[in-house]
Design a protein around this motif. Structure first.
Motif, mmCIF file in Angstrom:
data_model
loop_
_atom_site.group_PDB
_atom_site.id
_atom_site.type_symbol
_atom_site.label_atom_id
_atom_site.label_comp_id
_atom_site.label_asym_id
_atom_site.label_seq_id
_atom_site.Cartn_x
_atom_site.Cartn_y
_atom_site.Cartn_z
ATOM 1 N N LEU A 119 -4.722 -23.418 -1.550
ATOM 2 C CA LEU A 119 -5.151 -22.539 -0.468
ATOM 3 C C LEU A 119 -6.670 -22.542 -0.344
ATOM 4 C CD1 LEU A 119 -2.963 -19.320 -0.973
ATOM 5 C CD2 LEU A 119 -2.566 -21.211 0.602
ATOM 6 N N SER A 120 -7.152 -22.564 0.872
ATOM 7 C CA SER A 120 -8.578 -22.374 1.122
ATOM 8 C C SER A 120 -8.891 -20.879 1.088
ATOM 9 C CB SER A 120 -8.956 -22.942 2.487
ATOM 10 O OG SER A 120 -8.322 -22.183 3.516
ATOM 11 N N PHE A 121 -10.160 -20.535 1.082
ATOM 12 C CA PHE A 121 -10.527 -19.124 1.095
ATOM 13 C C PHE A 121 -9.985 -18.428 2.342
ATOM 14 C CE2 PHE A 121 -13.344 -15.715 2.499
ATOM 15 C CZ PHE A 121 -13.262 -14.863 1.404
ATOM 16 N N LYS A 122 -10.080 -19.099 3.490
ATOM 17 C CA LYS A 122 -9.575 -18.489 4.722
ATOM 18 C C LYS A 122 -8.072 -18.241 4.648
ATOM 19 C CE LYS A 122 -13.124 -20.123 7.951
ATOM 20 N NZ LYS A 122 -13.390 -20.899 9.185
ATOM 21 N N GLN A 123 -7.346 -19.141 4.011
ATOM 22 C CA GLN A 123 -5.905 -18.943 3.853
ATOM 23 C C GLN A 123 -5.618 -17.778 2.911
ATOM 24 O OE1 GLN A 123 -5.167 -23.080 2.702
ATOM 25 N NE2 GLN A 123 -3.756 -23.288 4.439
ATOM 26 N N MET A 124 -6.427 -17.609 1.879
ATOM 27 C CA MET A 124 -6.283 -16.454 0.997
ATOM 28 C C MET A 124 -6.503 -15.167 1.776
ATOM 29 S SD MET A 124 -8.287 -17.779 -2.405
ATOM 30 C CE MET A 124 -7.800 -19.285 -3.247
ATOM 31 N N GLN A 125 -7.536 -15.154 2.579
ATOM 32 C CA GLN A 125 -7.853 -13.962 3.363
ATOM 33 C C GLN A 125 -6.766 -13.663 4.384
ATOM 34 O OE1 GLN A 125 -11.762 -14.153 5.232
ATOM 35 N NE2 GLN A 125 -12.197 -12.094 4.469
ATOM 36 N N ALA A 126 -6.129 -14.723 4.896
ATOM 37 C CA ALA A 126 -5.071 -14.543 5.892
ATOM 38 C C ALA A 126 -3.820 -13.898 5.308
ATOM 39 C CB ALA A 126 -4.714 -15.896 6.519
ATOM 40 N N LEU A 127 -3.712 -13.821 3.995
ATOM 41 C CA LEU A 127 -2.571 -13.159 3.360
ATOM 42 C C LEU A 127 -2.634 -11.649 3.521
ATOM 43 C CD1 LEU A 127 -2.475 -15.145 -0.014
ATOM 44 C CD2 LEU A 127 -1.012 -15.494 1.976
ATOM 45 N N LEU A 128 -3.788 -11.127 3.921
ATOM 46 C CA LEU A 128 -4.013 -9.687 3.957
ATOM 47 C C LEU A 128 -3.973 -9.162 5.384
ATOM 48 C CD1 LEU A 128 -6.986 -9.569 1.432
ATOM 49 C CD2 LEU A 128 -4.566 -9.182 0.965
ATOM 50 N N ASP A 129 -3.321 -8.000 5.562
ATOM 51 C CA ASP A 129 -3.410 -7.308 6.832
ATOM 52 C C ASP A 129 -4.538 -6.278 6.747
ATOM 53 O OD1 ASP A 129 -2.420 -5.114 5.396
ATOM 54 O OD2 ASP A 129 -0.356 -5.498 6.020
ATOM 55 N N GLU A 130 -4.663 -5.463 7.784
ATOM 56 C CA GLU A 130 -5.778 -4.512 7.842
ATOM 57 C C GLU A 130 -5.679 -3.420 6.783
ATOM 58 O OE1 GLU A 130 -8.451 -4.750 9.874
ATOM 59 O OE2 GLU A 130 -7.647 -6.687 10.463
ATOM 60 N N ASP A 131 -4.508 -3.231 6.207
ATOM 61 C CA ASP A 131 -4.296 -2.117 5.278
ATOM 62 C C ASP A 131 -4.206 -2.539 3.814
ATOM 63 O OD1 ASP A 131 -4.138 -0.369 7.489
ATOM 64 O OD2 ASP A 131 -2.021 -0.857 7.760
ATOM 65 N N THR A 132 -4.503 -3.816 3.519
ATOM 66 C CA THR A 132 -4.306 -4.333 2.168
ATOM 67 C C THR A 132 -5.572 -5.000 1.651
ATOM 68 O OG1 THR A 132 -1.984 -4.749 2.744
ATOM 69 C CG2 THR A 132 -2.803 -5.764 0.727
ATOM 70 N N ALA A 133 -5.814 -4.858 0.344
ATOM 71 C CA ALA A 133 -6.955 -5.513 -0.296
ATOM 72 C C ALA A 133 -6.508 -6.150 -1.601
ATOM 73 C CB ALA A 133 -8.078 -4.509 -0.557
ATOM 74 N N ILE A 134 -7.274 -7.130 -2.049
ATOM 75 C CA ILE A 134 -7.056 -7.790 -3.338
ATOM 76 C C ILE A 134 -8.220 -7.460 -4.262
ATOM 77 C CG2 ILE A 134 -7.073 -10.026 -4.520
ATOM 78 C CD1 ILE A 134 -5.487 -11.189 -2.220
ATOM 79 N N LEU A 135 -7.891 -7.121 -5.495
ATOM 80 C CA LEU A 135 -8.884 -6.957 -6.553
ATOM 81 C C LEU A 135 -8.576 -8.027 -7.598
ATOM 82 C CD1 LEU A 135 -11.205 -4.932 -6.885
ATOM 83 C CD2 LEU A 135 -9.728 -3.573 -8.356
ATOM 84 N N GLN A 212 -13.789 1.834 -0.384
ATOM 85 C CA GLN A 212 -13.566 2.960 0.515
ATOM 86 C C GLN A 212 -14.591 2.982 1.643
ATOM 87 O OE1 GLN A 212 -11.127 5.125 0.670
ATOM 88 N NE2 GLN A 212 -12.026 6.377 2.310
ATOM 89 N N GLU A 213 -15.807 2.603 1.305
ATOM 90 C CA GLU A 213 -16.881 2.594 2.304
ATOM 91 C C GLU A 213 -16.666 1.517 3.360
ATOM 92 O OE1 GLU A 213 -21.558 1.226 2.352
ATOM 93 O OE2 GLU A 213 -20.786 2.229 0.562
ATOM 94 N N THR A 214 -16.259 0.320 2.919
ATOM 95 C CA THR A 214 -16.110 -0.796 3.851
ATOM 96 C C THR A 214 -14.718 -0.894 4.466
ATOM 97 O OG1 THR A 214 -15.495 -2.302 2.048
ATOM 98 C CG2 THR A 214 -17.840 -2.124 2.611
ATOM 99 N N HIS A 215 -13.741 -0.267 3.833
ATOM 100 C CA HIS A 215 -12.354 -0.418 4.271
ATOM 101 C C HIS A 215 -11.601 0.896 4.058
ATOM 102 C CE1 HIS A 215 -9.504 -3.395 5.690
ATOM 103 N NE2 HIS A 215 -8.599 -3.014 4.808
ATOM 104 N N PRO A 216 -11.973 1.940 4.760
ATOM 105 C CA PRO A 216 -11.414 3.274 4.500
ATOM 106 C C PRO A 216 -9.925 3.406 4.785
ATOM 107 C CG PRO A 216 -12.753 3.266 6.497
ATOM 108 C CD PRO A 216 -12.976 1.947 5.840
#
Length: 541
Positions: A119-135, A212-216
């Motif tokens: 996976l490219s970075f963009k493909q990794m990012q595409a796994l996420l919707d507006e309400d989800t984050a990866i740590l 929380q600041e960037t993605h409330p």
């Protein structure tokens, strides 16, 4: 990078493991260079790509080729391309004006034939919707990195060398006490303090404040640990600020819960499986094979009432032996029938003892019937026997080992639940593929989600946990949300609340709850310690 990796012969498993150990150093070097150049997106892509690589490649092969076997024509084509690439590389070395065009074309042809596509970075990012984050964490020799990825942004937090050493020291103390002084390890005050210390070392509050600041609006968190971080209940780490509904732990900060993944590639596959599998009415269960778990029978007997009776297949006590469940014997009609039921199951529930082998993870196992006996053992292979605390021996060849699990076929399974001890532990000593454990076996076998445990769990609290968890899943809740709500329910419920809840379960279990909780006052919460509720973790999507 990836084409070069595939050009080195790795036909034997032993060579492949050694090769991967060396290749990890290359990945670490590339991540370090990316950091020096300020390329954080590429640093995350390479860090993620290096994790659980064997598992990822095996899943990719199984998804494309039934049974995970590459057809002979494709194998020969790949072999020819490897030879052509090697010849072209030698030719270019002797060419005073080398032109790599032909070499690059050959490498592209070879990569197109291989099941694994990074996976490219963009493909990794595409796994996420507006309400989800990866740590995601990544350990380097002099620091550890924390990547916070959302659909719009990436934040990178490198640690100091001192914090990395604190993390190593913390992990060593945790594992030492777990392995040598279990009573001290499980002490409520000490365990709570340990988890608070880990939260501080990881600077969790600072990371969450930035998120929380960037993605409330973030409602769900995906955790991708690294190496020994897989062993710890990161979802249960305390945080400074309470959630809107009063929760104080990491998972409480996210309304849709917290889930783990080995890497983004496995996360992608889990998301695809989750979308394809909506049904949840076929149950395959293993029930108390060793007949020494007091509440396991009540647990499974309660759970099975929530599934379609026509599609409930429970193997109880002596029925749950290896010959019946997984012993390859096409002439055995019982085995064939069992395999068909397991392959058709939407949920596979294993309520039994579990065992993690810290010296050889492939010998980790779920313990089945007829696997224990009194010494002395036969002298054929001493490594297959494990001495138990009751002076008996465990025959690993009569258990469901990780090696057996890797050969299962679970293409319809939405959820595997390992209601047993230490089923979520992984081989943190492996530098070739650090995500080696029972969950990885079931993921490779085809499960969308796996719920497992990070330590030896209490029998009663586990039974209550599982019954409540399945109630929520059957009501339509996602596994991650049901797990979060059940963990909070277990730790916050008072004796009086448990008694009220038990009116809706079987009479034997209701009586057991009343008897075993009578030592507490009605307003006490008997399972408030993280020992009782924090062990359960969900891997998947």
């Amino acid at each position: 990078m990836e084409s070069l990796r595939g050009e080195i012969g790795t036909d034997s498993e032993g060579y492949k493991r050694n090769f991967n150990e060396e290749w990890k150093r290359v990945y670490r070097g590339i991540v370090g260079v990316c950091l020096e150049l300020g390329r954080s997106t590429e640093a995350m892509a390479y860090a993620d790509r290096s994790k659980a690589r064997n598992l990822t490649e095996l899943i990719a092969t199984r998804e494309i080729y039934p049974g995970g076997v590459v057809p002979e024509d494709d194998r020969q084509a790949l072999h020819r391309l490897k030879q052509q690439i090697a010849q072209e590389e030698r030719r270019l070395q002797d060419d005073p004006n080398p032109d790599p065009t032909q070499l690059n074309q050959l490498r592209q042809q070879k990569q197109a034939l291989e099941p694994y596509q990074p996976l490219s970075f963009k493909q990794m990012q595409a796994l996420l919707d507006e309400d989800t984050a990866i740590l995601e964490w990544y350990l380097l020799p002099n620091q550890f990195l924390t990547f916070t990825l959302t659909a719009q942004s990436l934040e990178l937090r490198p640690s100091t060398e001192q914090d990395r050493q604190k993390l190593i020291d913390w992990a060593n103390a945790y594992l030492r006490d777990y392995l040598t002084d279990r009573d001290q390890w499980r002490d409520q005050t000490q365990l709570t303090q340990r988890l608070a210390e880990l939260s501080q070392i990881l600077h969790l509050d600072e990371i969450l404040a930035k998120l929380q600041e960037t993605h409330p609006t973030c409602q769900k968190l995906i955790l991708i640990p690294h190496l020994f971080l897989h062993l710890f209940p990161l979802h249960a780490l305390p945080t400074a600020n309470e959630s809107g509904d009063g929760g104080q732990f990491l998972q409480d900060r996210f309304s849709q819960g917290v889930v783990y993944a080995p890497n983004c590639q496995v996360l992608q596959q889990a998301q695809i499986r989750r979308q394809q599998r909506k049904d949840f009415d076929r149950l395959f269960a293993i029930q108390n094979p060793t007949q020494d778990l007091q509440f396991t029978d009540l647990e499974v007997e309660t759970l099975q009432t929530r599934f379609d009776p026509a599609h409930v297949h429970v193997y109880k006590h002596g029925q749950a032996d290896k010959a019946t469940i997984v012993q390859p014997n096409p002439a055995n009609p019982t085995y064939l029938d069992t395999q068909a039921k397991l392959q058709a199951a939407h949920c596979a529930h294993f309520s039994c003892h579990g065992y993690f082998n810290f010296e050889d993870a492939l010998k980790s196992a779920l313990i089945l019937a007829n696997s224990e006996f009194i010494p002395p053992p036969p002298s054929d292979d001493p490594s297959r026997y494990l001495r138990l605390a009751n002076n008996k021996l465990l025959d690993l060849q009569q258990c469901l080992t990780l090696e057996d699990i890797l050969r299962l076929e679970l293409s319809h399974c939405r959820l595997v639940t390992l209601s047993a001890c230490e089923t979520g532990l992984t081989d943190f000593t492996s530098t070739s593929d650090e995500y080696i454990g029972l969950p990885s076996g079931f993921i490779l076998a085809g499960a969308s989600n796996v719920v497992s445990t990070l330590w030896a769990v209490n029998d009663l609290s586990t039974a209550l946990f599982m019954i409540h968890f399945y109630q929520l899943v059957q009501q339509g809740q996602a596994v991650t949300l049901a797990l979060k709500q059940t963990q909070r329910w277990l730790r916050e419920s008072t004796v009086e609340m448990f008694k009220g809840w038990s009116t809706n379960i079987s009479e034997p279990l209701k009586q057991a709850v009343h008897i075993h909780l009578e030592i507490y006052g009605d307003e006490e919460s008997p399972f408030v310690s993280p020992y009782y509720w924090a062990a359960f973790a969900a891997i998947g999507a």
